[in-house]
Design a protein around this motif. Structure first.
Motif, PDB file in Angstrom:
ATOM      1  N   HIS A   1       0.860  -1.201   0.000  1.00 16.09           N
ATOM      2  CA  HIS A   1       0.000   0.000   0.000  1.00 16.09           C
ATOM      3  C   HIS A   1       0.894   1.248   0.000  1.00 16.09           C
ATOM      4  O   HIS A   1       2.031   1.195   0.494  1.00 16.09           O
ATOM      5  N   SER A   2       0.365   2.358  -0.488  1.00 15.01           N
ATOM      6  CA  SER A   2       1.190   3.580  -0.535  1.00 15.01           C
ATOM      7  C   SER A   2       1.693   3.975   0.852  1.00 15.01           C
ATOM      8  O   SER A   2       2.773   4.553   0.990  1.00 15.01           O
ATOM      9  N   ALA A   3       0.904   3.642   1.903  1.00 15.14           N
ATOM     10  CA  ALA A   3       1.295   4.043   3.255  1.00 15.14           C
ATOM     11  C   ALA A   3       2.548   3.315   3.737  1.00 15.14           C
ATOM     12  O   ALA A   3       3.201   3.769   4.683  1.00 15.14           O
ATOM     13  N   VAL A   4       2.877   2.180   3.115  1.00  7.80           N
ATOM     14  CA  VAL A   4       4.070   1.435   3.554  1.00  7.80           C
ATOM     15  C   VAL A   4       5.111   1.308   2.435  1.00  7.80           C
ATOM     16  O   VAL A   4       6.181   0.736   2.650  1.00  7.80           O
ATOM     17  N   ALA A   5       4.815   1.867   1.260  1.00  8.05           N
ATOM     18  CA  ALA A   5       5.681   1.615   0.092  1.00  8.05           C
ATOM     19  C   ALA A   5       7.089   2.173   0.251  1.00  8.05           C
ATOM     20  O   ALA A   5       8.025   1.699  -0.394  1.00  8.05           O
ATOM     21  N   ARG A   6       7.251   3.178   1.130  1.00 14.79           N
ATOM     22  CA  ARG A   6       8.594   3.741   1.299  1.00 14.79           C
ATOM     23  C   ARG A   6       9.444   2.930   2.271  1.00 14.79           C
ATOM     24  O   ARG A   6      10.615   3.243   2.480  1.00 14.79           O
ATOM     25  N   ARG A   7       8.874   1.930   2.905  1.00 19.33           N
ATOM     26  CA  ARG A   7       9.670   1.145   3.874  1.00 19.33           C
ATOM     27  C   ARG A   7      10.780   0.385   3.125  1.00 19.33           C
ATOM     28  O   ARG A   7      10.519  -0.288   2.132  1.00 19.33           O
TER      29      ARG A   7
END
Ligand SMILES: [Zn+2]
Length: 263
Positions: free
Chosen positions: A165-171
């Motif tokens: 999801h976009s909310a975790v994609a930067r992890r």
């Protein structure tokens, strides 16, 4: 990206949406929250790029209390996916033993029928991994994954896919701990939101992943389609999918290098 539609591996639709509205959503693995909702889907008409799951969400008190394993098994025979199911120790008012009973049944049915399972694991990543060890299933898709690096490597070793999801994609774990061939993309689009908004939300996640993985955007889209194809082959669910979706998953067309992109 005209030649290969967006692929959303985890979204929800208001059951009253018309087929025309669903046609604007791109390709979607559509999750249900209760057996009543899934039963409507099992009877309903088939949109050409939408695959429905049978689910029982860990935060839905009534659905969990009314959960009937036999009815769940019968719906899972007719639908290609199991989801949304899982565990939630933070926001759910459902007692954990009730959540576990439902989740264990879902995993047992997935193992028996060879269905991919889309799993909710909010504040329960450790517990979910323990359950997956206890009841191995052919294909699991960890939705909106927030596990740490150790748990993530463990999930990879268990064969899990990850719908990002976009909310975790930067992890960074999606670059350092998850092989690209296990990556999918999701919107977790809500019931009330218009389905036509999904392709744009999926493109945004693809963009975030393309930056992380250092690949052109179109390669990320091709990658997630190839990964869907792999999990369709692994589970043998192609005959249960709408034909156009099955065909796109098994032999996804390439995207021309000059295709326009939003980002
Ligand atoms: Zn969801």
């Amino acid at each position: 990206m005209d030649h290969l539609p967006s692929l959303d591996a985890h979204a929800h639709f208001d059951p009253h949406r018309t087929p025309d509205e669903l046609r604007d959503a791109g390709a979607v693995l559509a999750m249900t929250l209760s057996l009543d909702e899934a039963a409507g889907r099992a009877r309903g008409e088939r949109a050409p790029l939408i695959a429905w799951g049978v689910g029982c969400h860990p935060r839905k008190v009534e659905a969990q209390v009314k959960f009937d394993p036999n009815r769940f098994g019968a719906l899972a025979e007719r639908l290609p996916i199991i989801g949304e199911v899982g565990l939630d120790t933070r926001w759910s008012r459902v007692p954990l033993d009730v959540q576990l009973r439902t989740f264990r049944t879902a995993l047992q049915v997935a193992a028996k029928l060879s269905r991919p399972v889309s799993i909710h694991s909010y504040s329960a990543t450790r517990l979910v991994l323990d359950e997956l060890r206890r009841t191995p299933v052919p294909v699991t898709i960890l939705h909106w994954w927030t596990g740490n690096a150790t748990e993530t490597r463990e999930a990879v070793a268990l064969g899990c896919y990850f719908s990002v999801h976009s909310a975790v994609a930067r992890r960074s774990i999606f670059r350092t701990a998850v092989p690209p061939e296990r990556i999918l993309v999701e919107s977790d689009h809500g019931w009330a939101d218009p389905p036509a908004a999904i392709p744009c939300r999926v493109e945004w996640v693809e963009h975030l992943l393309s930056v992380q993985l250092g690949r052109p955007h179109r390669e990320v889209r091709e990658l997630v389609w190839r990964n869907l194809g792999a999990l369709v082959r692994e589970t043998g669910i192609a005959p249960l999918l709408p034909p156009r979706l099955a065909e796109s998953a098994i032999t996804p067309p390439a995207i021309p290098p000059d295709a326009p992109s939003l980002f």
